[in-house]
Every structure is written in C-alpha cells, then in structure tokens.
Design a protein around this motif. Structure first.
Motif, PDB file in Angstrom:
ATOM      1  N   MET A 122     -10.078  49.935  37.403  1.00  0.00           N
ATOM      2  CA  MET A 122     -10.679  49.995  38.737  1.00  0.00           C
ATOM      3  C   MET A 122     -11.922  50.855  38.729  1.00  0.00           C
ATOM      4  O   MET A 122     -12.940  50.508  39.308  1.00  0.00           O
TER       5      MET A 122
ATOM      6  N   VAL B 152      -5.785  41.041  36.583  1.00  0.00           N
ATOM      7  CA  VAL B 152      -4.896  41.376  35.466  1.00  0.00           C
ATOM      8  C   VAL B 152      -3.703  40.425  35.435  1.00  0.00           C
ATOM      9  O   VAL B 152      -3.251  39.990  34.368  1.00  0.00           O
TER      10      VAL B 152
ATOM     11  N   THR C 238      -2.415  34.999  28.744  1.00  0.00           N
ATOM     12  CA  THR C 238      -2.241  35.556  27.405  1.00  0.00           C
ATOM     13  C   THR C 238      -0.792  35.523  26.957  1.00  0.00           C
ATOM     14  O   THR C 238      -0.495  35.582  25.772  1.00  0.00           O
TER      15      THR C 238
ATOM     16  N   ILE D  58      -4.942  37.222  33.852  1.00  0.00           N
ATOM     17  CA  ILE D  58      -5.158  37.373  32.412  1.00  0.00           C
ATOM     18  C   ILE D  58      -3.810  37.421  31.696  1.00  0.00           C
ATOM     19  O   ILE D  58      -3.619  36.808  30.648  1.00  0.00           O
ATOM     20  N   SER D  59      -2.864  38.153  32.281  1.00  0.00           N
ATOM     21  CA  SER D  59      -1.554  38.279  31.635  1.00  0.00           C
ATOM     22  C   SER D  59      -0.860  36.936  31.568  1.00  0.00           C
ATOM     23  O   SER D  59      -0.242  36.582  30.564  1.00  0.00           O
ATOM     24  N   GLU D  60      -0.984  36.173  32.642  1.00  0.00           N
ATOM     25  CA  GLU D  60      -0.278  34.894  32.657  1.00  0.00           C
ATOM     26  C   GLU D  60      -0.794  33.991  31.551  1.00  0.00           C
ATOM     27  O   GLU D  60      -0.026  33.268  30.910  1.00  0.00           O
TER      28      GLU D  60
ATOM     29  N   ARG E  99      -8.367  47.596  44.404  1.00  0.00           N
ATOM     30  CA  ARG E  99      -7.052  47.516  43.774  1.00  0.00           C
ATOM     31  C   ARG E  99      -6.530  46.092  43.725  1.00  0.00           C
ATOM     32  O   ARG E  99      -6.015  45.641  42.703  1.00  0.00           O
TER      33      ARG E  99
ATOM     34  N   THR F 256      -1.078  43.369  22.784  1.00  0.00           N
ATOM     35  CA  THR F 256      -1.716  42.742  23.950  1.00  0.00           C
ATOM     36  C   THR F 256      -0.763  41.758  24.595  1.00  0.00           C
ATOM     37  O   THR F 256      -0.605  41.713  25.815  1.00  0.00           O
TER      38      THR F 256
ATOM     39  N   PRO G  68      -6.856  53.701  47.284  1.00  0.00           N
ATOM     40  CA  PRO G  68      -7.133  52.789  46.166  1.00  0.00           C
ATOM     41  C   PRO G  68      -8.228  51.786  46.497  1.00  0.00           C
ATOM     42  O   PRO G  68      -7.985  50.602  46.651  1.00  0.00           O
TER      43      PRO G  68
ATOM     44  N   ALA H 165       0.795  41.799  28.274  1.00  0.00           N
ATOM     45  CA  ALA H 165       0.597  40.620  29.128  1.00  0.00           C
ATOM     46  C   ALA H 165       1.931  40.089  29.615  1.00  0.00           C
ATOM     47  O   ALA H 165       2.093  39.733  30.786  1.00  0.00           O
TER      48      ALA H 165
ATOM     49  N   ALA I 235      -8.909  39.293  26.051  1.00  0.00           N
ATOM     50  CA  ALA I 235      -7.728  39.757  26.781  1.00  0.00           C
ATOM     51  C   ALA I 235      -7.283  41.106  26.259  1.00  0.00           C
ATOM     52  O   ALA I 235      -6.817  41.965  27.003  1.00  0.00           O
ATOM     53  N   LYS I 236      -7.437  41.297  24.946  1.00  0.00           N
ATOM     54  CA  LYS I 236      -6.993  42.558  24.349  1.00  0.00           C
ATOM     55  C   LYS I 236      -7.757  43.728  24.966  1.00  0.00           C
ATOM     56  O   LYS I 236      -7.183  44.749  25.309  1.00  0.00           O
TER      57      LYS I 236
ATOM     58  N   PRO J 229      -5.462  50.929  31.167  1.00  0.00           N
ATOM     59  CA  PRO J 229      -4.568  50.987  32.333  1.00  0.00           C
ATOM     60  C   PRO J 229      -5.314  50.555  33.596  1.00  0.00           C
ATOM     61  O   PRO J 229      -6.532  50.678  33.670  1.00  0.00           O
ATOM     62  N   GLU J 230      -4.593  50.052  34.571  1.00  0.00           N
ATOM     63  CA  GLU J 230      -5.242  49.439  35.729  1.00  0.00           C
ATOM     64  C   GLU J 230      -6.094  50.410  36.518  1.00  0.00           C
ATOM     65  O   GLU J 230      -7.143  50.040  37.045  1.00  0.00           O
TER      66      GLU J 230
ATOM     67  N   LEU K 214      -6.427  44.304  28.607  1.00  0.00           N
ATOM     68  CA  LEU K 214      -5.060  44.780  28.813  1.00  0.00           C
ATOM     69  C   LEU K 214      -4.810  46.123  28.163  1.00  0.00           C
ATOM     70  O   LEU K 214      -3.803  46.756  28.430  1.00  0.00           O
ATOM     71  N   SER K 215      -5.709  46.584  27.293  1.00  0.00           N
ATOM     72  CA  SER K 215      -5.483  47.889  26.677  1.00  0.00           C
ATOM     73  C   SER K 215      -5.831  49.019  27.612  1.00  0.00           C
ATOM     74  O   SER K 215      -5.534  50.160  27.324  1.00  0.00           O
TER      75      SER K 215
ATOM     76  N   VAL L 182      -1.098  53.745  27.871  1.00  0.00           N
ATOM     77  CA  VAL L 182      -0.645  52.352  27.962  1.00  0.00           C
ATOM     78  C   VAL L 182       0.874  52.302  28.026  1.00  0.00           C
ATOM     79  O   VAL L 182       1.470  51.558  28.818  1.00  0.00           O
TER      80      VAL L 182
ATOM     81  N   TYR M 240       3.417  39.620  33.307  1.00  0.00           N
ATOM     82  CA  TYR M 240       3.744  38.283  33.771  1.00  0.00           C
ATOM     83  C   TYR M 240       5.184  38.184  34.250  1.00  0.00           C
ATOM     84  O   TYR M 240       5.526  37.300  35.036  1.00  0.00           O
TER      85      TYR M 240
END
Lengths: 364, 342
Positions: free
Chosen positions: A39, A53, A60, A56-58, A46, B200, B7, B204, A27-28, A34-35, A31-32, B244, B208
C-alpha cells in the motif's frame, strides 16, 4: 507459476500500470511484499491492494486435484506406476513396486559399501526393455567422483541378464542408453542440470542418478571459506529445490548418493527433554559414530532414504525413511552381478536403529 | 483514532493532513463534494469517508450490546468451543494430551526430525476429519498442501481403509452395512491436494484459500506439509522472511476463525546453540514460534516415538508414546506406555 507476469493477469489497467511503474513485474515480486508495505509503495487504497493481491493469488495458485484422481493417475502411468524396480524382491515390495518417480531417493552409506554398485545396477535396469522388467529408456548418470566404470556395467549386465547381453549388439545398445556426465564443480553441475532439464522429457530419460551429492557440496573449500553458516547452506538449499522441481516436473525417479561423516557436534535433544545425565549422550556417541553428510536440511528434503551399512559380518540395506514402508533391513552381498539380496524377507527394526550407520570391516 | 492510522493511500492521507483534518471527528461532518476540493476525485472522496465512518462506528452506535465490532463475551466463546468437536489423531493417548484431539478454530504446529512421522500424522488427520458425525467425527473435507512432495496416495488409501474398519469396530457395526460413501475411495475424493513448488505459490495459495473455502464450506482441516521447506532455501533477506511469515500466519489464523476449521502446520527442525550446547529446535526462527496456538513436537526417546505438547493455551505440557503402524497413527502397543506429565 511464480514467474507469471502481472501485466497478463487481467488487473484493471490503472492498477497494472502502477505495479509496472514500481518494477513489480512478476507474481513473485508482488507476493513477497506484505500488503501494508505494498500500500505504501504503490500509493493505493486498502481495498484496491486487497483485490489486486487476491486476483494475483488466484492466478498464481496451482490447481488442485483430489487424492482419488491422484491415485488413479499414478495407477495408469505405466507398469508399476512409473516406478523403477530394484530387482531386490523384498525391497521392491517394501517400496510398493520399486523406486517411485517424482521424488528424491537417497542412498547413504560408508565408502566401499556398494552405493555405486547399486547405482550401476539401477542404470542397467532402467535401460532394459520392458519385457525384461526394465523401463526401456535412457539414463543420465552424473558422476562427480569418477567412479563410473563402463567395464563394470558390462560385467554386471553379462552376469545378471545373460540372455540379453549375449545377443549381438545388445550390450552396445544398453550401454549406449546410459549417458554419463562428469561435472568438476558445483557450478558446472548446476549448469548441466539446467541443460538437461528440458531434454529430460523430450528424450525419454527414465532415470537420473547423481553419484555423489556430498562430493559436490563439500568439495568446494574455496567457496565456503569466508561464508557464514547461513550462506554455506545456500548452495545446498538452491540445489535441493532445483532437484525437487526437476523431479516433479519430469516425473522420473531420481537417485542421489550421499556420504557419511563422523559425528562432531550433532544435536540430539530438545531442551524440554532434560538432560538424562551426560552418560546417555556419550554412550550414544560411542556406539554409532557415523551420520549422513549434508545435514538435517537435506535429511528433511529427501523423501526416501536407503541406508547401507555393515555389521556383524553382513551388509544391510535399510529403508530408513519412507512414507509408505515399514522400517525393514535386507541383507545383501556384492558380487559379479552387482547387488544380490541374501533374503527376500526384511528384518524389521524398531526405533532409531533403522537410521544408524555402522561400518565394521570384515576381517580378511 | 487519528487520520494517520486510517488504511488509505499515502497521497490521500497527505492531502487530508495538509488541509487540516487530523482527527476522525473532523471528517464526520464533511461531505464528499467538500473533500473533492482537495484535488481528490469524487469517488475517492466517497471511499475515504466510508473508511473513516467504519472506523468510528464505535462512537456512532450507542446502546448497542457490543463494546466494539467483533467482540464476544468469554461465556459465549466457551459455549462455542464446547460445541465444536475435535479431530482424532488415531491414537487415544495422543488425543488425550491434546484435550480430545486437534481443535478447530486454532492453528496447531507439529514439528519433528525427518522420518518421525509428521507426514503420516498429516495423512491420518486428513482421513479422520472425514469420519461421519454419527460416528463421532466431523464429517468434513480436508485440504492437503504438499510442499515437499512426500505425500503418497497409496498410503492415504491404506490409512483410509484401516480407519474406516476401526471406526466400525468401535461402534460394533457389521461389515456388510458399510454404505457407499464410506468406502476408502470416497474418503480420498474428499481430500483436496495442492502441490506447491515455491514460496510464491505458497503465499498465493493461502491468499486464495479465502475464496476457495467460501466455495467449499465443508472443509474442516487445512494441512500444510511442510510450511518450512520453501522458506528455508530461497530467502536471502531474513527480515523480509519474518514479515512474510508473520503475514502468512495471521492469514491462517483468520481462516481458522472465520471458517471454523483447524489449521495444522508441519515444521522441520534445525539446531540452535544455547546454553553452551547444541539443541534441536523447530525451524523458521523465534518470531514464527509465537504465531501458532498449539505446538506439538514429535521426537525419539530411545527406540520409541513420543509426542510432546509444547505449547497450548489451556493444557499442561505432557508427552506420550505413540506408534506409526501399517494402519496409520495408533497407540503404542508396548507394556510400558504411559503419559508423562512434565
């Protein structure tokens, strides 16, 4: 949490394969970035990146708790809520029962003022059975400057808790609960911390003392020589976050001692404060010429800072930074039974006086 | 808008460009089966056309009131802002330099040296947002994101009790009349606490929050204490850190606007060498300092705590004396308190 594997997060299989193909495993890693970069890297649309993401965020993200349940948890975890009483009554009251668990508490003061003595007494208290007010557990004492004296511990024990120490074999039992480590360098220190991290919970360790932190960080001239300012912060930064995670993970009190140094180029003011004449700055410099070592990043990271200082022929322990207590100073002396408070009522200090460190030696 | 700005994924873009579709208008009359001749799956072709039609809704809608999607007139914005309440900080003087308190729909950054009272202010705001609507507050819940471990629940309880009593004093109510939902315990139950142990997790969590806030619509403040801590230790690549952080601040700003809540970020200080001497400045660099709407710096002036409004879209810079007491953040009690305009 940060090292959770993406392959186990339940993403749709084609997406998970694409992540793995680009070496984004944890996950690290994901998430490090940027979106928009993700892409381009993964060659996905997108919406697909956004939903991946979000998933993954939910997973982590750590779970939440309401503050009410937090308070109830702390109340039910042992007497004093897992805190370590210092047996200095006024200080314990100010700290809400004693040194709290799960946070970094710092003891800072000039050399010879009594920091190690305080740590020795704390280790004894943590080893004592609960009926005498202790935590009945083991203590890990990391001694970087070879200041730990077992003879002194026994002496403190005999004078402060005579009824325990005169019982046959109790002295051996108490002293046997204090484990001393003597790392010679920063890398040895981090290695030993890694090793004890697991045993912290399993073997009923109730207190971790590091005496002293400054000795480790600044005592490595060769490592620091060719470092730029940014990377000199690195060993400190890494150690800091490691210590904090150990504190959280093990929920025990962690006490760290720190040295002082003279002020050189200490910044005081923000640009908007204007310069009220250079006189103010120099007079401040003359009055309090000692500051805590390890810098401002360290000062932000510790949660409770206890400053020990001496002036007007008296030694004081001051609660300089604490989320819970008012700024109080307690006078004390050091004698055969360790640190002894001279008064239970603290003196309230206003303003920055609570953080200044003075050391005026008493004339003999 | 060119195809290159859409995009969509790089390979699709390459295929469109190589087939000669360079502008949106060239795509407007194409159907999905035609696009699928380009070696693009039918479903993906449908998605591409959907994305391109969203982007040119500007030209499709004629006679509509909006100039483009999402715009609002300044008058509408003013009426909206006036309808929103502010979150009191507990100190009347501090509220006055902030224009009534912490604003909703904005990101406020609060910085200061260690021990000055940032965490105290954060806890005070998490309590004050819950003051019921009838008593001048917002009646909302709070999210407290703790990255340093300095939050203490007992202190929150203390501040909650004092805040409730003071609210009732101000409104002249009797103690007997306090209903159950205004006890300190229920205030504590309305603060959602997250403990973050790495950057991280911080990223996250902010991602969320979008989902969380949909489920908990009555949250009116998100406090991050502190936003700096994890970003100061683990990053080797400072350029990546800036990107970030930029993404994070963008998301926070979107959350503030979308859910009409206020975002409060605590920041640490660092030293900077400018104009021949060392000065204190807020951490995380110059690029970060652009990303918040308001900035308040807490500092020591002699023996007193002061707050300085450093950046605001419409309020002038000013500093004011405040104090941290057993009850929380309150006005300074000394005789010489005054609001100093800079």
């Amino acid at each position: 949490m940060a090292n959770k594997l993406i392959s186990q997060m339940g993403l749709p299989l084609p997406i998970a394969n694409v992540f793995a193909a680009r070496s984004i495993i944890t996950a690290k890693d994901a998430l490090s970035i940027p979106e928009s970069d993700l892409m381009a890297l993964l060659d996905l649309g997108r919406d697909q990146v956004a939903s991946a993401v979000a998933r993954i965020s939910e997973i982590t993200c750590p779970p939440y708790q309401t503050v009410l349940s937090l308070m109830e948890d702390r109340r039910t975890s042992g007497c004093h809520g897992g805190r370590l009483p210092t047996l200095l009554k006024g200080l314990d009251e100010a700290l809400g029962g004693g040194i709290p668990p799960g946070l970094l508490t710092e003891l800072v003061g000039p050399s010879g003022i009594g920091k190690t003595q305080f740590c020795l007494k704390l280790s004894l208290i943590a080893a004592l059975p609960t009926c005498y007010g202790g935590l009945n557990g083991r203590v890990i004492y990391i001694d970087t400057e070879s200041k730990f004296s077992s003879r002194r511990i026994i002496e403190i024990g005999e004078n402060s808790f005579p009824q325990i120490f005169q019982t046959e074999g109790m002295a051996q039992e108490m002293a046997g609960r204090i484990v001393v480590l003597r790392p010679a360098s920063l890398s040895e220190f981090t290695q030993s911390l890694e090793k004890i991290k697991l045993s912290l919970i399993q073997r009923e360790v109730n207190l971790l003392i590091i005496d002293s932190m400054a000795g480790l960080i600044s005592g490595n001239p060769r490592e620091n020589e060719s470092c730029t300012r940014g990377s000199r912060q690195q060993p400190l930064g890494w150690t800091l976050s490691f210590l904090k995670s150990v504190a959280e993970f093990s929920r025990i009190p962690i006490v760290v001692t720190n040295q002082v140094r003279g002020q050189s180029t200490e910044a005081f003011h923000y640009p908007f404060e204007g310069l009220g004449g250079n006189d103010n700055v120099t007079s401040e410099r003359l009055e309090s010429h000692l500051v805590a070592a390890l810098g401002i990043q360290w000062a932000h990271a510790v949660t409770i800072r206890l400053v020990l200082e001496a002036h007007s022929g008296q030694r004081y322990i001051k609660v300089a930074k604490s989320p819970y207590s008012p700024p109080l100073a307690f006078p004390f002396i050091v004698d055969s039974s360790g640190i002894v408070p001279l008064s239970d009522d603290g003196i309230e200090l206003t303003g920055q006086e609570i953080s200044t460190i003075r050391f005026q030696v008493q004339p003999i | 808008m060119e195809i290159s700005c859409l995009p969509i994924s790089a390979s699709h873009r390459a295929k469109l460009l190589s087939a000669g579709y360079t502008t949106l208008s060239s795509l407007s009359s194409v159907s999905p089966p035609q696009l699928s001749h380009l070696n693009v799956a039918l479903q993906e072709a449908v998605d591409i056309l959907k994305v391109s039609s969203e982007s040119c809704r500007v030209e499709v809608q004629d006679g509509a009131v909006e100039f483009c999607k999402g715009a609002q007139t300044a008058w509408d914005m003013l009426s909206e802002e006036q309808a929103l309440r502010h979150i009191s900080t507990g100190s009347g003087d501090l509220d006055s330099i902030l224009g009534g308190g912490i604003h909703c729909k904005e990101v406020t950054e609060i910085g200061g040296v260690p021990g000055i009272g940032k965490t105290q202010l954060g806890i005070q705001l998490a309590i004050n947002v819950q003051i019921p609507y009838d008593f001048g507050g917002l009646g909302g819940k709070a999210i407290y994101i703790d990255t340093e471990g300095s939050f203490m629940a007992e202190r929150a309880y203390q501040i909650a009790e004092a805040s409730i009593l003071d609210t009732f004093d101000n409104f002249g109510c009797q103690l007997k009349e306090i209903p159950e939902k205004l006890k300190a315990e229920s205030f504590l139950a309305n603060i959602f606490y997250f403990r973050i142990c790495s950057y991280t997790e911080q990223i996250a969590l902010i991602n969320y929050l979008d989902q969380f806030l949909v489920e908990h619509k009555d949250v009116k403040i998100v406090i991050i204490d502190s936003v700096t801590f994890h970003f100061r230790q683990d990053f080797d690549d400072l350029a990546l850190r800036t990107r970030v952080l930029g993404g994070m601040s963008q998301k926070l700003m979107n959350l503030a606007k979308k859910f009409s809540l206020s975002v409060v970020l605590m920041n640490q200080v660092t030293t900077k060498f400018t104009e021949g001497s060392f000065h204190l400045t807020l951490a995380l660099g110059d690029s970060w300092s652009h990303s918040c709407t308001n900035r308040v710096i807490l500092y020591w002036n002699g023996n007193d705590r002061y707050a300085y409004l450093d950046k605001s879209p419409y309020l002038r810079p000013a500093s004011v004396h405040f104090s941290v007491t057993g009850k929380g953040i309150r006005d300074a009690t000394s005789q010489c308190k005054r609001v100093r305009m800079m």
